[in-house]
Design a protein around this motif. Structure first.
Motif, PDB file in Angstrom:
ATOM      1  N   PRO A 133     -11.109  59.591   6.949  1.00  0.00           N
ATOM      2  CA  PRO A 133     -10.761  60.093   5.324  1.00  0.00           C
ATOM      3  C   PRO A 133     -11.144  59.130   4.367  1.00  0.00           C
ATOM      4  CG  PRO A 133      -8.549  59.813   6.328  1.00  0.00           C
ATOM      5  CD  PRO A 133      -9.834  59.553   7.623  1.00  0.00           C
ATOM      6  N   ARG A 134     -11.460  59.774   3.431  1.00  0.00           N
ATOM      7  CA  ARG A 134     -11.758  58.649   2.205  1.00  0.00           C
ATOM      8  C   ARG A 134     -10.543  57.845   1.660  1.00  0.00           C
ATOM      9  NH1 ARG A 134     -12.609  63.793  -0.324  1.00  0.00           N
ATOM     10  NH2 ARG A 134     -11.264  64.292  -1.800  1.00  0.00           N
ATOM     11  N   GLY A 135     -10.810  56.657   1.107  1.00  0.00           N
ATOM     12  CA  GLY A 135      -9.687  56.022   0.609  1.00  0.00           C
ATOM     13  C   GLY A 135      -8.787  55.483   1.506  1.00  0.00           C
ATOM     14  N   ILE A 136      -9.202  55.631   3.078  1.00  0.00           N
ATOM     15  CA  ILE A 136      -8.226  55.061   3.870  1.00  0.00           C
ATOM     16  C   ILE A 136      -9.138  53.992   4.770  1.00  0.00           C
ATOM     17  CG2 ILE A 136      -6.943  55.539   5.950  1.00  0.00           C
ATOM     18  CD1 ILE A 136      -5.762  56.769   3.592  1.00  0.00           C
ATOM     19  N   ILE A 137      -8.648  52.663   4.702  1.00  0.00           N
ATOM     20  CA  ILE A 137      -9.361  51.596   5.395  1.00  0.00           C
ATOM     21  C   ILE A 137      -9.037  51.906   6.994  1.00  0.00           C
ATOM     22  CG2 ILE A 137      -9.251  49.131   5.844  1.00  0.00           C
ATOM     23  CD1 ILE A 137      -9.064  48.562   2.916  1.00  0.00           C
ATOM     24  N   LYS A 138      -9.949  51.618   7.456  1.00  0.00           N
ATOM     25  CA  LYS A 138      -9.958  51.825   9.018  1.00  0.00           C
ATOM     26  C   LYS A 138      -9.490  50.493   9.614  1.00  0.00           C
ATOM     27  CE  LYS A 138     -12.724  55.863   9.737  1.00  0.00           C
ATOM     28  NZ  LYS A 138     -13.785  56.499  10.312  1.00  0.00           N
ATOM     29  N   PRO A 139      -9.225  49.903  10.731  1.00  0.00           N
ATOM     30  CA  PRO A 139      -8.640  48.834  11.278  1.00  0.00           C
ATOM     31  C   PRO A 139      -9.669  47.769  11.565  1.00  0.00           C
ATOM     32  CG  PRO A 139      -7.543  50.645  12.676  1.00  0.00           C
ATOM     33  CD  PRO A 139      -8.616  51.334  11.628  1.00  0.00           C
ATOM     34  N   GLY A 140     -10.955  48.189  11.484  1.00  0.00           N
ATOM     35  CA  GLY A 140     -12.041  47.404  11.933  1.00  0.00           C
ATOM     36  C   GLY A 140     -12.364  46.222  10.825  1.00  0.00           C
ATOM     37  N   LEU A 141     -12.158  46.695   9.524  1.00  0.00           N
ATOM     38  CA  LEU A 141     -12.104  45.401   8.717  1.00  0.00           C
ATOM     39  C   LEU A 141     -11.349  44.232   8.832  1.00  0.00           C
ATOM     40  CD1 LEU A 141     -13.341  44.360   5.816  1.00  0.00           C
ATOM     41  CD2 LEU A 141     -11.463  45.585   4.790  1.00  0.00           C
ATOM     42  N   ILE A 142      -9.898  44.382   9.150  1.00  0.00           N
ATOM     43  CA  ILE A 142      -9.019  43.738   9.402  1.00  0.00           C
ATOM     44  C   ILE A 142      -9.060  42.649  10.589  1.00  0.00           C
ATOM     45  CG2 ILE A 142      -6.351  43.124   9.651  1.00  0.00           C
ATOM     46  CD1 ILE A 142      -7.240  44.543   6.699  1.00  0.00           C
ATOM     47  N   THR A 143      -9.911  43.446  11.695  1.00  0.00           N
ATOM     48  CA  THR A 143     -10.015  42.886  12.993  1.00  0.00           C
ATOM     49  C   THR A 143     -11.351  41.835  12.560  1.00  0.00           C
ATOM     50  OG1 THR A 143      -9.350  44.971  14.402  1.00  0.00           O
ATOM     51  CG2 THR A 143     -10.875  43.169  15.242  1.00  0.00           C
ATOM     52  N   LEU A 144     -12.269  42.258  11.811  1.00  0.00           N
ATOM     53  CA  LEU A 144     -13.297  41.473  11.679  1.00  0.00           C
ATOM     54  C   LEU A 144     -12.984  40.189  10.837  1.00  0.00           C
ATOM     55  CD1 LEU A 144     -16.375  41.036  11.533  1.00  0.00           C
ATOM     56  CD2 LEU A 144     -16.463  42.586   9.421  1.00  0.00           C
ATOM     57  N   GLY A 145     -11.985  40.374   9.832  1.00  0.00           N
ATOM     58  CA  GLY A 145     -11.496  39.085   9.012  1.00  0.00           C
ATOM     59  C   GLY A 145     -10.760  38.180  10.050  1.00  0.00           C
ATOM     60  N   GLN A 146      -9.797  38.565  10.917  1.00  0.00           N
ATOM     61  CA  GLN A 146      -9.203  37.985  11.701  1.00  0.00           C
ATOM     62  C   GLN A 146     -10.133  37.041  12.864  1.00  0.00           C
ATOM     63  OE1 GLN A 146      -6.670  41.049  13.589  1.00  0.00           O
ATOM     64  NE2 GLN A 146      -5.125  39.705  13.421  1.00  0.00           N
ATOM     65  N   ALA A 147     -11.057  37.881  13.365  1.00  0.00           N
ATOM     66  CA  ALA A 147     -11.815  37.263  14.335  1.00  0.00           C
ATOM     67  C   ALA A 147     -12.797  36.151  13.684  1.00  0.00           C
ATOM     68  CB  ALA A 147     -12.658  38.267  15.128  1.00  0.00           C
ATOM     69  N   SER A 148     -13.474  36.594  12.494  1.00  0.00           N
ATOM     70  CA  SER A 148     -14.360  35.510  11.996  1.00  0.00           C
ATOM     71  C   SER A 148     -13.725  34.494  11.201  1.00  0.00           C
ATOM     72  CB  SER A 148     -15.367  36.456  11.082  1.00  0.00           C
ATOM     73  OG  SER A 148     -14.544  37.099  10.219  1.00  0.00           O
ATOM     74  N   GLY A 149     -12.553  34.604  10.517  1.00  0.00           N
ATOM     75  CA  GLY A 149     -12.114  33.940   9.462  1.00  0.00           C
ATOM     76  C   GLY A 149     -12.674  33.948   8.272  1.00  0.00           C
ATOM     77  N   ALA A 150     -13.676  34.858   8.172  1.00  0.00           N
ATOM     78  CA  ALA A 150     -14.449  34.780   6.749  1.00  0.00           C
ATOM     79  C   ALA A 150     -13.625  35.568   5.858  1.00  0.00           C
ATOM     80  CB  ALA A 150     -15.604  35.656   6.723  1.00  0.00           C
ATOM     81  N   PRO A 151     -13.412  35.216   4.504  1.00  0.00           N
ATOM     82  CA  PRO A 151     -12.597  36.032   3.618  1.00  0.00           C
ATOM     83  C   PRO A 151     -13.105  37.404   3.278  1.00  0.00           C
ATOM     84  CG  PRO A 151     -13.865  34.278   2.524  1.00  0.00           C
ATOM     85  CD  PRO A 151     -14.179  34.066   4.062  1.00  0.00           C
ATOM     86  N   VAL A 152     -12.457  38.420   2.777  1.00  0.00           N
ATOM     87  CA  VAL A 152     -12.861  39.651   2.507  1.00  0.00           C
ATOM     88  C   VAL A 152     -13.034  39.639   0.735  1.00  0.00           C
ATOM     89  CG1 VAL A 152     -12.468  42.114   2.198  1.00  0.00           C
ATOM     90  CG2 VAL A 152     -11.812  40.972   4.545  1.00  0.00           C
ATOM     91  N   PHE A 153     -14.175  39.934   0.379  1.00  0.00           N
ATOM     92  CA  PHE A 153     -14.472  40.128  -0.933  1.00  0.00           C
ATOM     93  C   PHE A 153     -14.592  41.640  -1.425  1.00  0.00           C
ATOM     94  CE2 PHE A 153     -15.412  35.832  -0.712  1.00  0.00           C
ATOM     95  CZ  PHE A 153     -15.071  35.026  -2.062  1.00  0.00           C
ATOM     96  N   PRO A 154     -13.472  42.062  -1.906  1.00  0.00           N
ATOM     97  CA  PRO A 154     -13.881  43.903  -2.406  1.00  0.00           C
ATOM     98  C   PRO A 154     -14.561  43.841  -3.505  1.00  0.00           C
ATOM     99  CG  PRO A 154     -11.383  43.210  -2.252  1.00  0.00           C
ATOM    100  CD  PRO A 154     -12.088  41.977  -1.990  1.00  0.00           C
ATOM    101  N   ILE A 155     -15.388  45.056  -3.458  1.00  0.00           N
ATOM    102  CA  ILE A 155     -16.383  45.284  -4.406  1.00  0.00           C
ATOM    103  C   ILE A 155     -16.033  46.747  -4.972  1.00  0.00           C
ATOM    104  CG2 ILE A 155     -18.191  45.990  -2.976  1.00  0.00           C
ATOM    105  CD1 ILE A 155     -20.271  45.223  -4.881  1.00  0.00           C
ATOM    106  N   SER A 156     -16.097  46.815  -6.379  1.00  0.00           N
ATOM    107  CA  SER A 156     -15.685  48.350  -6.779  1.00  0.00           C
ATOM    108  C   SER A 156     -17.133  48.552  -7.636  1.00  0.00           C
ATOM    109  CB  SER A 156     -14.819  48.273  -7.741  1.00  0.00           C
ATOM    110  OG  SER A 156     -14.786  47.474  -9.001  1.00  0.00           O
ATOM    111  N   ALA A 157     -17.495  49.737  -7.698  1.00  0.00           N
ATOM    112  CA  ALA A 157     -18.642  50.222  -8.442  1.00  0.00           C
ATOM    113  C   ALA A 157     -18.672  51.763  -8.821  1.00  0.00           C
ATOM    114  CB  ALA A 157     -20.062  50.283  -7.358  1.00  0.00           C
TER     115      ALA A 157
END
Length: 228
Positions: A133-157
């Motif tokens: 559903p829209r507006g609900i972050i799925k767990p994959g983003l958090i898992t990706l940030g954990q495993a890669s160590g890369a910071p998350v940069f949110p973009i709004s448009a």
């Protein structure tokens, strides 16, 4: 109808022409960008990062995407037929599609993104796609940030004038001669070790920060409740 059009475009080799048509369309829009300095500095140092975006705003950022073509970012795209059309469009933009989604091949695609970030500067993650559903972050983003160590940069448009499609995500389509506003949030670092409770707390924190960033921008342009 869209499925028939996408199948025809794929089978007829018309995707590149569709890409040129989209580029021409957005020549009639103006793009305004704020708060991109931290992200560009990190890219200039070849330090990996993850761009997080709502599915609803994918079309809105297209005229801004050439700014990132030199970095050839990866992007996860579903294995569906519509996903094939999107993958070919992103390839025209010098983005590198990695096929998979939360419903099909997601774990393998996430692993590929983690490996990809070891040698490339950026990955783009559509946090609530491909079916919401829209507006609900799925767990994959958090898992990706954990495993890669890369910071998350949110973009709004957002856009000063736009159509709202009757799709599950209420996709925003900027109208000709509108101004497209792009804004970046502060980077979010995901701790590598999270128990289930703190994992969910982190997911909600990122979700709330992304929603707030987007809703504040929408409110300035007169849009309300696009995620409800």
């Amino acid at each position: 109808m869209f499925k028939n059009i996408s199948l025809f475009a794929i089978n007829s080799g018309l995707v590149r022409w569709l890409y040129y048509l989209i580029r021409f369309y957005f020549l009639f829009c103006r793009v305004s960008v704020t708060n991109d300095a931290p992200l560009l500095q990190r890219l200039s140092r070849h330090e990996p990062l993850i761009v997080s975006i709502w599915h609803q705003r994918i079309l809105t950022i297209l005229p801004y995407s050439p700014r990132f073509a030199p970095y050839s970012p990866s992007v996860m795209i579903s294995r569906s037929r519509d996903g094939e059309l999107v993958a070919q469009l992103f390839s025209c933009m010098n983005f590198r599609p990695i096929r998979g989604s939360s419903s099909r091949g997601g774990k393998g695609a996430l692993s590929s993104l983690v490996q990809d970030l070891q040698g490339h500067a950026a990955a783009i993650h559509v946090v609530d796609g491909p079916r919401g559903p829209r507006g609900i972050i799925k767990p994959g983003l958090i898992t990706l940030g954990q495993a890669s160590g890369a910071p998350v940069f949110p973009i709004s448009a957002s856009a000063s004038r736009a159509w709202i499609l009757k799709s599950w995500d209420r996709c925003l389509v900027p109208k000709p001669f509108s101004t497209i506003h792009i804004s970046w949030g502060a980077p979010i670092f995901i701790p590598p070790d999270l128990d289930p409770e703190n994992f969910e707390r982190m997911r909600l924190e990122v979700q709330n920060r992304m929603l707030l960033l987007q809703q504040e921008q929408d409110a300035r342009l007169g849009w309300e409740n696009l995620f409800e």
